[in-house]
Design a protein around this motif. Structure first.
Motif, PDB file in Angstrom:
ATOM      1  N   PRO A  24     -18.654  14.882 -40.313  1.00 39.65           N
ATOM      2  CA  PRO A  24     -19.423  13.755 -40.842  1.00 39.65           C
ATOM      3  C   PRO A  24     -20.839  14.167 -41.220  1.00 39.65           C
ATOM      4  O   PRO A  24     -21.611  13.358 -41.712  1.00 39.65           O
ATOM      5  N   LEU A  25     -21.169  15.421 -40.953  1.00 40.32           N
ATOM      6  CA  LEU A  25     -22.500  15.930 -41.261  1.00 40.32           C
ATOM      7  C   LEU A  25     -22.372  17.140 -42.177  1.00 40.32           C
ATOM      8  O   LEU A  25     -21.375  17.852 -42.136  1.00 40.32           O
ATOM      9  N   TYR A  31     -32.196   9.279 -36.221  1.00 44.13           N
ATOM     10  CA  TYR A  31     -33.522   8.672 -36.076  1.00 44.13           C
ATOM     11  C   TYR A  31     -34.474   9.676 -35.460  1.00 44.13           C
ATOM     12  O   TYR A  31     -34.081  10.649 -34.841  1.00 44.13           O
ATOM     13  N   MET A  51     -40.152   4.469 -31.530  1.00 44.72           N
ATOM     14  CA  MET A  51     -39.467   3.178 -31.420  1.00 44.72           C
ATOM     15  C   MET A  51     -39.423   2.531 -32.804  1.00 44.72           C
ATOM     16  O   MET A  51     -38.493   1.870 -33.195  1.00 44.72           O
ATOM     17  N   ARG A  52     -40.540   2.684 -33.506  1.00 45.34           N
ATOM     18  CA  ARG A  52     -40.702   1.999 -34.788  1.00 45.34           C
ATOM     19  C   ARG A  52     -41.256   3.012 -35.769  1.00 45.34           C
ATOM     20  O   ARG A  52     -41.937   3.957 -35.381  1.00 45.34           O
ATOM     21  N   TRP A  87     -20.258   7.168 -42.283  1.00 46.23           N
ATOM     22  CA  TRP A  87     -21.704   6.899 -42.333  1.00 46.23           C
ATOM     23  C   TRP A  87     -22.265   7.284 -40.981  1.00 46.23           C
ATOM     24  O   TRP A  87     -21.745   6.847 -39.947  1.00 46.23           O
ATOM     25  N   ILE A  88     -23.251   8.145 -40.978  1.00 50.09           N
ATOM     26  CA  ILE A  88     -23.811   8.547 -39.683  1.00 50.09           C
ATOM     27  C   ILE A  88     -25.332   8.618 -39.781  1.00 50.09           C
ATOM     28  O   ILE A  88     -25.877   9.242 -40.682  1.00 50.09           O
ATOM     29  N   PRO A  89     -26.013   7.922 -38.869  1.00 52.65           N
ATOM     30  CA  PRO A  89     -27.476   7.830 -38.930  1.00 52.65           C
ATOM     31  C   PRO A  89     -28.133   8.932 -38.110  1.00 52.65           C
ATOM     32  O   PRO A  89     -27.477   9.590 -37.299  1.00 52.65           O
ATOM     33  N   GLN A 132     -25.086   2.060 -45.868  1.00 52.84           N
ATOM     34  CA  GLN A 132     -23.970   1.197 -45.476  1.00 52.84           C
ATOM     35  C   GLN A 132     -23.373   0.506 -46.698  1.00 52.84           C
ATOM     36  O   GLN A 132     -22.153   0.398 -46.838  1.00 52.84           O
ATOM     37  N   PRO A 189     -37.779  10.088 -32.597  1.00 54.67           N
ATOM     38  CA  PRO A 189     -38.027   9.541 -31.264  1.00 54.67           C
ATOM     39  C   PRO A 189     -38.801   8.220 -31.272  1.00 54.67           C
ATOM     40  O   PRO A 189     -38.686   7.437 -30.353  1.00 54.67           O
TER      41      PRO A 189
END
Ligand SMILES: Cc1ncc(C[n+]2csc(CCOP(=O)(O)OP(=O)(O)O)c2C)c(N)n1
Ligand SMILES: Cc1ncc(C[n+]2csc(CCOP(=O)(O)OP(=O)(O)O)c2C)c(N)n1
Ligand code: SF4
Ligand code: SF4
Ligand code: SF4
Ligand code: SF4
Lengths: 355, 178, 87, 266, 266, 355, 87, 178
Positions: free
Chosen positions: H62-63, H39, H43-44, H35-37, H20, H41
């Motif tokens: 964007p990718l 993640y 949670m943390r 900007w593309i995130p 960012q 699966p």
């Protein structure tokens, strides 16, 4: 075997019983409540499961559960109730468990009315809720067909582990005709349940039934498998009826109740010297596209007639791909188009394509 | 041969049942037949009508705009169907509740004081069978015996005690079609 | 002596359910015989207007708001509709 | 499992990994009480010897992958519909033991109607209700059980009871229904509580096995991640804040269940 | 309306057609208590002088056409969703008076979740809940409120509590929720009951006007058509069978409401 | 005006605020929960209505109620939640009240996953639940469009008294781009609510909002009115973007995120000497059929690219009606097709149509 | 004198949440420092094995079933897992 | 000019924020940026990565499959992207957690002991800024000042106290790209 006079809804319900339905979960809604009422009497007396759910959302998820347990199960409803089942359909579709759904369509949108309609065609054939799937959709044109297709629905649902939907309209549900009710099939015993079913992990690895695939690659694999299944169904299960198409100049395409109305139109048109034929899809998904494409190359024009604003029309146009003019005539709000209004449409089309 | 028959009246007048008796008789006679009802929005009372099509070939449309025969048991029904009847058609009018007279000379009209006769016979609900008897006789596609058979075979248990009276009613109605 | 009360019956609203008949304390309501209203029901009638007490029980139980009720003036005034609730 | 360390002969095994759990690592956050509750259920199923005839129904929530961790037949329900799905299973397989595992969003929000009618019908299933006062999986929004003033991503100023209403006491609500035979609220916030919770879960399954009716164990739990605390702090916070609002104990014990309890204690 | 009959001067008007009803004939069966309840609501709205700022929400059920009969702004909800719809209306129009009119299938079956959460949030709306122990509009199927053993078209051998559970006592259930300020059960089975019911309806609307919370009046009613009785018999049957199972009276009276009641009685 | 970096979901939410949304009713679901979270903060601080409903079924019916009261209202969800709203959509459609719906699609069917998808295309464009209707469907390809189309959605919903849906995918919801956030519009005052709205029958006849029409003729009238409205929308509101179509031999058709991916494909293809153009529908209903038909008559072949099994493909084929070959390339399960896999498809098509 | 109890730690299951650390009555559990298990967590360790009482509190609170617990035999026998429930 | 940058590591390593900062800087410099995130699966923890595309013309996809630059903060990330990097690309490796060495001679690789340096600086979470400094310097599309500006303008209030250290970290990282 002697014919009996059956009302459409009761006939569908009894056909489910004869097909060996082990359980029914449903919620009342006109014009199909007689299905539920018939089964409320029949299933318990046969020691099978009848449960009036608190809602259609509950119904479809009870169906989902019973299907996961490997039972032959069904629910029935009408348009608004079917809309409430969309999420459940999507889960069932992705989990690949068999389920039979009956939709006796009524006038819409919204609460609409309880008169016959075909307004849910798209909803039935284009998707099972969200995501890329759709059920097998069988569209009976008379009560004998309603019986035979209900039984077929159970068999196809089992064979392909998918949703098989009987798509009827209110008039079919409430009319009476002489039919032959097939003999009772034995119900499947608990120990005969399919190997994938949830029956307790005794002496085997646990069976898991889920529609969750967090990894994109896995989710895509599942989708590719589902799409392959749909192609297989499309290849094996297309059904339709033709009337006087051999020498037809003009082709009518209509399903369900309007389909049978068009049988009369064919007779009357031919009496007037118009060479008209009729193709009545029995399976609206898979759709008889190939056959329609063939006929489209031969006839001078096609008239699609529906009890909606023109939904199957799109599937016909996709099949025809411009090979000949395709026109549409439809009535909405629960009105069944009668021969004397369809005939002039044919004459118009005839004039148009001749000129 | 194809007859398209509409039986129309208020709810409670037994129009739907009369249609079913006709349908059963046709079925037992090995004919093709369809019976299709239509109701008004009211829970109770309101219009109740059915269309019965009897044919010696497969039946297409279960509905018709212009019937070949009709029983009208109330005024709205007379107004709806008297004009629509096909030339040469048969119209049975329950005279007791329908004062109207048909002006048409291309149809056969039977005026039957069904409700009065039924009341005389001891049950106003027999009016439907009286009208049916008249219609059947006039059409002549099914013998009265066939209708009686249909009653024997299909009248619900709880109405069995009315069997004889229902048959009488059929015959009484038939007299109006002589 | 003049009636303590008086009801006006909107005949065509009546469905002949007889709820009023069942609650009238002086039994002066019954369905007309042989006579039908525009909706085909036998409407209720007052057999003995003189006996009406103006208790408004009929109006209170009537599902179809057939009755308008009057009562001979009494000492203490009361709000009109309040009476229908018997206060 | 660590090995090569031999066990002195006079040592006896006191606690071992339950058979009813698969060896998989869970995806739960460190210190999440979902893990404790999974373990307790597995221990109970082991003790009752019913693993091979038990069918579990996973919720949509953090426990959505429960079927990966329980070593038995399992399915994954639509959000809130686990009780309906369990009803479908049990009705066609009355000889099986069926349980649902649901969070507070799943059971007390979107699934309200299903849990109430399932309980009222007295379906012979057992529901394990994990009340962590928040929507965990979706990242910490307000749940029907979120405490007054509790800050969540959808109640940034804290739950305002004026507009969002008071937290719902599901154990009390479900306890009111005639079909519910055994309903209790427990907490896995400390060792004694965990032991009581296990007893309750065991009884709930026994109630089903005895065919006495619907049984539910509400369990006060934590979501340290979305509460923004350490796991140990989270246990403490729950004790300080949840327990006072959600009284622990039974909210419904049918006659036959009481009898069962007494037999158990002999 | 009958005319030509002139009224003696010493006669005073005791009961007249409410302004809040349209002159339309209803589609209800002869003797259906829906008509009585419509009338009572209309009388209350007249007396409170709120017709011009009241918005009604009709259910899916026999009362689906209620908007034809009430002389005020009205809408027609999806089956069971009237409370959600009313919530939407009230939240954006807090100065309006909003009420829902629902049957037992609508409120206690498909609409369970909506009524419970609407009540729990304490939405400032009033719900008139018509409990006639059956699905009227669809032709007499079993409702959650159908009595044990009661024969309906979907319980041909009578409601079997083993498989269908016991009838649900909605007034008690809703009364448990914190957001509910006033919840009561009344009956329109005889003249005194009708008068008490009207008082309750009036109080329910006053509770809304005073902004005290959610209010609901459950009303024991009849469906003579689907019960298969005469209207008069139906009233009697309900008294004999429904009243004993569904005790009449208030199930929730918040403090502020009690104060309001007292003020009313002075 | 200075650009700001906004995440797609938050941008859509803020756009709704700027558009004068008076109320939001919704239920959390990934990948769009940030919309709800943003509004949970913003609306109350502006004295407007935010309510987290107990479910999507409740959300849509709250929206229905608020819309009947004449407020500008919105809800948002993702695939499974949208399926649960189908009955509500149908009621809203028939009642002709304005409502804005955002669907940030995720991988399906069933619970699926939270990765980006376009699997709900059919559900969005072919129907609003049961019966003959469909919403206006706007498909943003970048965050600026997401903002502009959200605002347009409110205006179109009001103008036509219908549902306007913003159909995005998870990646658009979660990516960030520099955008210009438009200024705040004044919210409509209660007294400015439309004349048809439920505002209390003071000094006027009561307003009634219903979707029930018991008489077939009336129900048909309503349907004819709805169909006329759809035709009017189709005539006025078609929107799309074209890239290098002037001299194109081959045409790409793609919407949303894949649409923008295809912009890169066009560049790379042209770099390789392939004369490729792109048509990116902005409104997927109404669909730019006429324009596609024109182009189909000019180009040698069309490649449709989607993040599903081929749904918009049908609308393209309906527009093309056999004028040129139409091929499809799609990925499922949350996978975004990248230029390096699309390019070979184009080369294949090129070889096929050239030969 | 020999330990009353003994725990076996399945290190790679440990997520280092420290719940066990907080309940161990004899305070012999702590997270390893500088050492990570295959999932990147610092696993728990026993600092003084001799002091273990075999109370199984750690096993009772551990969300990740890291512990296997043994206890030196005592007079009255008990069913194995029962202990975990403290009966 | 177009740079496609992937910043990849475990959750909690600040890879998304680093991306960012880069995006803000590019925006403030008037460039197009996405900007593309993405993640895992969990949670943390679990994987956390973002793709930042900076260009002087409108950005399509964007990718990218083959980035022109990447920061890899853990082993899986190295294994995923080292082979995919475009020839001539820049790879920044957090040497403290990634023992791997690249065999490629067609890319520029910067090995930065980011975690150690960050720990020395007093906060392990500064590792992301150190790597970012190195990358930015190596790419040279944006002056360090632009990144510092971005921090000034966009660092969340509650992290303000870390502003100076973040800037130091950028500069420290930049030294590795000299
Ligand atoms: C129909 C539908 N709506 C919403 C969601 C998104 N969703 C997933 S889990 C969840 C709530 C989880 O909270 P809870 O039930 O309390 O379980 P927890 O994660 O806290 O254990 C929601 C709203 C969904 N998957 N499906
Ligand atoms: C989604 C949906 N499901 C079912 C129906 C059919 N339906 C109409 S009314 C009704 C129940 C009516 O019963 P109740 O709510 O008790 O009201 P009553 O008619 O008894 O006054 C049902 C099931 C419907 N219209 N929509
Ligand atoms: S109660 Fe009313 S409707 Fe019923 S009979 Fe009496 S007057 Fe007629
Ligand atoms: S988010 Fe909360 S509930 Fe979910 S796993 Fe983490 S701690 Fe447990
Ligand atoms: S069916 Fe029952 S509830 Fe409906 S109007 Fe008739 S009596 Fe009333
Ligand atoms: S409780 Fe379990 S997971 Fe947590 S630190 Fe202790 S051993 Fe590790």
């Amino acid at each position: 075997m002697a014919k009996e006079l059956w009302e459409g809804n009761a006939a569908i319900a009894e056909a489910a019983v004869r097909a060996g339905a082990e359980a029914f979960f449903g919620y009342p809604i006109t014009p199909q409540t007689e299905i539920l009422e018939h089964l409320a009497r029949r299933l318990p007396e046969l020691g099978r499961v009848f449960l009036q759910a608190e809602s259609e959302v509950a119904s479809i998820n009870m169906v989902y559960g019973a299907a996961c347990a490997g039972a032959r199960v069904m629910t029935s409803s009408s348009s608004p109730g079917i809309s409430l089942m969309q999420e459940g359909f999507s889960y069932i579709a992705c989990s690949e468990v068999p389920a039979v759904i009956v939709n006796v369509m009524r006038g819409g949108p919204g609460l609409g009315n309880v008169a016959p309609s075909q307004g849910d065609y798209f909803q039935a054939v284009k998707m099972a809720g969200h995501g890329d799937f759709h059920p097998i959709v069988l569209a009976p044109g008379n009560i004998q067909e309603a019986i035979d297709l209900t039984i077929l629905a159970f068999d196809l649902a089992d064979k392909y582990r998918t949703i098989a939907m009987v798509l009827a309209d209110g008039s079919l549900g409430q009319m009476m005709e002489p039919v032959e009710m097939p003999p009772m099939r034995p119900v499947r015993k608990p120990e005969e349940r399919p190997a994938w079913a949830l029956t307790g992990a005794k002496g085997r690895q646990p069976n898991i039934i889920t529609s969750l695939y967090l990894l994109e690659e896995e989710m895509e694999k599942v989708n590719l498998r589902l799409q392959a299944k749909l192609r297989q169904i499309a290849a094996n299960e297309v059904r339709w009826k033709e009337y006087s198409t051999e020498d037809a100049d003009l082709l009518l395409v209509a399903f369900g109740t309007v389909g049978r109305v068009c049988q009369t139109v064919v007779r009357e048109a031919r009496a007037k010297g118009l060479k008209v034929g009729l193709l009545r899809p029995i399976t609206v998904w898979p759709f008889p596209s190939a056959r329609i494409a063939e006929l489209a190359a031969r006839v001078r024009g096609i008239l699609v007639v529906e009890m909606n604003a023109g939904q199957m029309l799109e599937d016909v146009r996709l099949a025809v791909e411009g090979r000949c003019p395709v026109r549409f005539y439809g009535r909405m709000g629960g009105i069944i188009p009668l021969p004397d209004e369809i005939l002039p449409q044919l004459e118009e089309l005839n004039a148009e394509v001749k000129g | 041969m194809q007859e398209e028959i509409i039986i129309s009246g208020f709810g409670g007048q037994g129009t739907l049942f009369a249609g079913q008796v006709l349908a059963y008789a046709a079925m037992d006679a090995g004919l093709h037949v369809t019976w299709i009802p239509s109701y008004g929005p009211e829970m109770r009372g309101g219009k109740a009508r059915c269309t019965v099509i009897i044919s010696d070939q497969e039946i297409g449309s279960p509905l018709v705009r212009r019937p070949s025969a009709a029983i009208v048991m109330n005024i709205p029904s007379f107004e709806a169907f008297e004009p629509m009847l096909k030339p040469g058609g048969v119209l049975v009018v329950n005279q007791s509740l329908v004062p109207n007279r048909s002006q048409r000379d291309d149809i056969r009209v039977l005026y039957v004081p069904a409700t009065e006769l039924a009341t005389e016979m001891g049950n106003v609900r027999l009016a439907n069978m009286i009208c049916l008897g008249a219609l059947a006789k006039a059409l002549g596609i099914l013998p009265l015996e066939a209708l009686e058979q249909a009653l024997d075979n299909h009248l619900a248990e709880r109405h069995r005690q009315w069997l004889p009276l229902n048959k009488q009613a059929l015959r009484k109605g038939a007299e109006f079609a002589l | 002596m003049a009636a303590k009360g008086m009801v006006i019956i909107d005949e065509n609203r009546c469905k002949g359910c007889q709820l009023c008949v069942s609650v009238c304390p002086v039994h002066i309501l019954k369905l007309a015989d042989g006579r039908f209203n525009i909706r085909g029901y036998r409407p209720v009638e007052v057999t003995d207007p003189e006996a009406c007490t103006g208790c408004a029980m009929c109006a209170t139980i009537c599902p179809d708001v057939v009755f308008t009720v009057y009562r001979r003036k009494v000492r203490r005034e009361q709000p009109a509709t309040a009476v229908a609730t018997g206060e | 499992m660590e090995t090569g360390r031999e066990i002195p002969p006079d040592m006896e095994l006191i606690y071992k990994y339950p058979e009813s759990l698969t060896p998989k690592f869970t995806h739960y956050c460190p210190g999440c009480t979902h893990g404790v509750i999974h373990r307790l259920i597995a221990e109970v199923i082991d003790e009752l010897g019913i693993r091979e005839r038990t069918i579990g129904v996973a919720p949509v929530g953090c426990a959505v992958l429960a079927y990966e961790y329980f070593n038995m037949d399992f399915c994954e329900a639509a959000h809130g519909r686990a009780p309906a799905m369990a009803t479908g299973i049990k009705r066609v397989s009355p000889d099986k033991v069926v349980f649902t595992y649901q969070g507070d969003g799943d059971l007390a929000a979107i699934g309200t109607s299903e849990i109430i009618h399932t309980a009222n019908r007295g379906e012979l299933i057992t529901t394990i209700f994990v009340n962590n006062a928040i929507y965990g999986m979706t990242g910490g929004q307000m749940a029907p059980t979120t405490l007054p003033g509790q800050v969540t991503t959808s109640s940034p100023r804290g739950r305002d009871v004026e507009t969002a209403g008071w937290p719902m006491k599901m154990a009390e609500l479900i306890g009111m229904l005639s079909g519910a035979a055994y309903v209790t609220r427990q907490a896995v916030l400390d060792v004694p509580g965990i032991r009581r919770t296990k007893k309750a879960i065991k009884l709930a399954f026994q109630v089903q096995l005895a065919g006495l009716g619907f049984s539910m164990v509400e369990i006060l739990s934590t979501c340290n991640t979305n509460w923004g605390m350490s796991p140990v702090q989270a246990l403490e916070w729950a004790k300080q804040n949840m327990v006072p609002y959600y009284p622990l104990g039974d909210t419904k014990v049918a006659e036959e269940v009481r009898a069962l309890m007494e037999r158990e204690h002999r």
